[in-house]
Design a protein around this motif. Structure first.
Motif, short mmCIF file in Angstrom:
data_model
loop_
_atom_site.label_atom_id
_atom_site.label_comp_id
_atom_site.label_asym_id
_atom_site.label_seq_id
_atom_site.Cartn_x
_atom_site.Cartn_y
_atom_site.Cartn_z
N VAL A 62 7.35 -13.25 -7.80
CA VAL A 62 7.44 -14.68 -7.50
C VAL A 62 7.42 -14.83 -5.97
O VAL A 62 7.83 -13.92 -5.24
N PRO A 63 6.92 -15.95 -5.44
CA PRO A 63 6.76 -16.09 -3.99
C PRO A 63 8.08 -16.03 -3.23
O PRO A 63 9.16 -16.28 -3.78
N VAL A 64 7.95 -15.68 -1.95
CA VAL A 64 9.07 -15.66 -1.01
C VAL A 64 8.76 -16.62 0.12
O VAL A 64 7.61 -17.02 0.31
N PRO A 65 9.78 -17.07 0.90
CA PRO A 65 9.50 -17.98 2.02
C PRO A 65 8.48 -17.40 2.98
O PRO A 65 8.61 -16.27 3.43
N GLY A 66 7.43 -18.17 3.26
CA GLY A 66 6.41 -17.75 4.21
C GLY A 66 5.23 -17.04 3.61
O GLY A 66 4.23 -16.80 4.28
N GLY A 67 5.31 -16.68 2.33
CA GLY A 67 4.21 -15.94 1.73
C GLY A 67 4.40 -15.78 0.23
O GLY A 67 5.31 -16.35 -0.37
N LEU A 68 3.55 -14.94 -0.34
CA LEU A 68 3.56 -14.74 -1.79
C LEU A 68 4.31 -13.49 -2.21
O LEU A 68 4.26 -13.10 -3.37
N GLY A 69 5.02 -12.88 -1.27
CA GLY A 69 5.75 -11.67 -1.61
C GLY A 69 4.86 -10.44 -1.52
O GLY A 69 3.64 -10.54 -1.52
N THR A 70 5.47 -9.27 -1.41
CA THR A 70 4.71 -8.03 -1.35
C THR A 70 4.12 -7.75 -2.71
O THR A 70 4.85 -7.50 -3.68
N HIS A 71 2.80 -7.82 -2.80
CA HIS A 71 2.13 -7.70 -4.08
C HIS A 71 1.14 -6.54 -4.09
O HIS A 71 0.83 -5.97 -3.04
N LEU A 72 0.70 -6.21 -5.27
CA LEU A 72 -0.29 -5.15 -5.44
C LEU A 72 -1.65 -5.79 -5.68
O LEU A 72 -1.82 -6.58 -6.61
N THR A 73 -2.60 -5.44 -4.82
CA THR A 73 -3.98 -5.87 -5.03
C THR A 73 -4.88 -4.64 -5.09
O THR A 73 -4.50 -3.54 -4.66
N LEU A 74 -6.05 -4.85 -5.62
CA LEU A 74 -7.02 -3.77 -5.79
C LEU A 74 -8.29 -4.11 -5.02
O LEU A 74 -8.64 -5.29 -4.88
N ASP A 75 -8.96 -3.09 -4.53
CA ASP A 75 -10.28 -3.34 -3.96
C ASP A 75 -11.35 -3.05 -5.00
O ASP A 75 -11.04 -2.67 -6.14
N MET A 76 -12.59 -3.22 -4.65
CA MET A 76 -13.67 -3.09 -5.63
C MET A 76 -13.79 -1.65 -6.15
O MET A 76 -14.36 -1.42 -7.21
N ALA A 77 -13.24 -0.68 -5.43
CA ALA A 77 -13.27 0.71 -5.88
C ALA A 77 -12.06 1.08 -6.73
O ALA A 77 -11.96 2.21 -7.20
N LEU A 87 9.29 -2.05 -7.28
CA LEU A 87 9.57 -3.14 -8.19
C LEU A 87 8.38 -3.38 -9.13
O LEU A 87 8.54 -3.89 -10.24
N ILE A 88 7.20 -3.02 -8.65
CA ILE A 88 5.99 -3.17 -9.45
C ILE A 88 5.67 -1.86 -10.18
O ILE A 88 5.33 -1.86 -11.37
N TRP A 89 5.78 -0.77 -9.47
CA TRP A 89 5.34 0.53 -10.00
C TRP A 89 6.42 1.57 -9.69
O TRP A 89 6.35 2.27 -8.67
N PRO A 90 7.43 1.67 -10.52
CA PRO A 90 8.55 2.57 -10.22
C PRO A 90 8.15 4.03 -10.06
O PRO A 90 8.81 4.78 -9.33
N GLU A 91 7.08 4.47 -10.73
CA GLU A 91 6.73 5.89 -10.73
C GLU A 91 5.77 6.30 -9.61
O GLU A 91 5.29 7.43 -9.58
N LEU A 92 5.47 5.38 -8.68
CA LEU A 92 4.50 5.77 -7.65
C LEU A 92 5.05 6.91 -6.80
O LEU A 92 6.27 7.06 -6.64
#
Length: 377
Positions: free
Chosen positions: A248-263, A296-301
């Motif tokens: 969920v968003p945090v003040p000033g941004g959308l929070g630390t999230h996981l995104t993927l690139d085309m690869a 918080l997203i990927w505990p096993e990384l």
């Protein structure tokens, strides 16, 4: 002295979209940028996400242009076989108490015209992303990713095919009013390098600084701009996710999230840090905070695979603790100066909204909207 139809200042994604728009209308267009290549600032330092338009207030430019721009951008990429993928996004509530935040996001999205969100319980989330543990989530199926460099290269190529020119390493330091247009001053020179009938200030992080050096523009039409730096850490190795994953968003941004690139490679970020100067440095010591947020997203990384990546800076029209500000697209109807449009605070979702922003700029200058975005010419 050189006379041209339009000068677009700033070769970021929005400036390139505007230049393409002008060139297709037959205007003799010059894109002017102080760097040696296009898109080296904000446009090259983001998450490369095609946003659905779910976070922005009803009636705002961000909401309107993101929703419209998303469709235009997908159509543009599909028509040209540009790399993009409508992979979808999950916005997750880690605890039951965060469900209220999902309620607010869902209501805002529906108000902005985004009607495809789905609410998922924990079991439904795990069926999509088995490694994501959460209480519940929203699925945004129309969110996607794009190769922003390929997109900008296409915009520039189409603009140049229609006669536009790219003036590299030419820093615009002032605009002077002329009877027949605007004098465009380069590198502090007293005499303008060109006279342009139309000028678009799409200088991004420094748009407000150029506006202060624009003859005749009242100070009330130049907003205060604050810089918010966001750092990204990248993950070396393929991530076991097929969707983008946001808290969920945090003040000033959308929070630390996981995104993927085309690869398929993953990155975590951005965080939010308010700074006074343009500084893209990444402190490796931030690894501790990023590791905690990523887990918080990927505990096993694997911690050692999470490494410093890059930083981007947003030109924000609101500061810490203030309500999020809208895009500011200021044209002759707003400031009273013919042939001039200033763009301020073009942060996220500027990439998604770029083609719609180009349409709005054209409309502000009395040039109308484009109907044939699918066509290569």
């Amino acid at each position: 002295m050189t006379r041209i139809g339009a000068a677009v200042i700033g070769a970021g994604v929005v400036g390139l979209a505007v230049a393409r728009r002008f060139a297709r209308l037959g205007l003799e267009t010059v894109i002017v940028d102080g760097e040696a290549d296009f898109g080296t600032w904000t446009s090259a330092r983001n998450s490369e996400v095609i946003h659905a338009g779910i976070y922005y207030p009803f009636g705002s430019l961000k909401a309107e242009l993101c929703v419209r721009g998303k469709k235009l951008l997908y159509d543009y990429c599909y028509a040209r076989d540009l790399p993009c993928r409508q992979c979808g996004k999950l916005i997750f509530a880690a605890t039951p108490g965060q469900g209220v935040a999902l309620d607010a996001i869902l209501a805002a999205a529906e108000g902005a015209g985004v009607t495809d969100l789905r609410r998922l319980d924990a079991q439904e989330v795990r069926s999509l992303e088995p490694l994501l543990g959460c209480h519940e989530a929203l699925l945004s199926p129309s969110t996607g990713i794009i190769d922003s460099h390929a997109y900008m290269q296409s915009l520039l190529g189409e603009a140049e095919d229609c006669g536009a020119q790219f003036a590299r390493q030419s820093r615009v330091t002032g605009l002077s009013r002329r009877r027949d247009g605007w004098g465009v001053h380069i590198d502090g020179e007293a005499e303008p390098a060109a006279i342009a009938s139309l000028v678009v200030n799409a200088a991004g992080l420094t748009a407000h600084l150029l506006a202060r050096q624009t003859q005749g523009l009242a100070s009330g039409h130049v907003p205060q701009v604050r810089y918010a730096r966001g750092v990204y850490f990248t993950y070396s190795g393929r991530a076991p996710f097929s969707h983008l994953v946001y808290p969920v968003p945090v003040p000033g941004g959308l929070g630390t999230h996981l995104t993927l690139d085309m690869a398929g490679s993953a990155r975590f970020g951005p965080d939010v840090e308010w700074i006074d100067e343009i500084d893209y440095s990444v402190d490796p010591a931030r690894h501790v905070g990023f590791l905690a947020a990523a887990r918080l997203i990927w505990p096993e990384l694997e911690p050692e695979r999470l490494v410093p990546g890059y930083a981007g800076i947003r030109p924000k029209l609101s500061g810490p603790g203030e309500p999020a500000a809208d895009f500011m697209v200021s044209g002759p109807q707003d400031h009273g100066l013919p042939g001039l449009v200033n763009l301020f605070g073009i942060e996220s979702p500027g990439l998604t909204a770029s083609l719609a922003l180009a349409d709005l700029v054209a409309e502000k200058l009395g040039l109308g909207w484009e109907e044939d975005i699918d066509a290569s010419r």
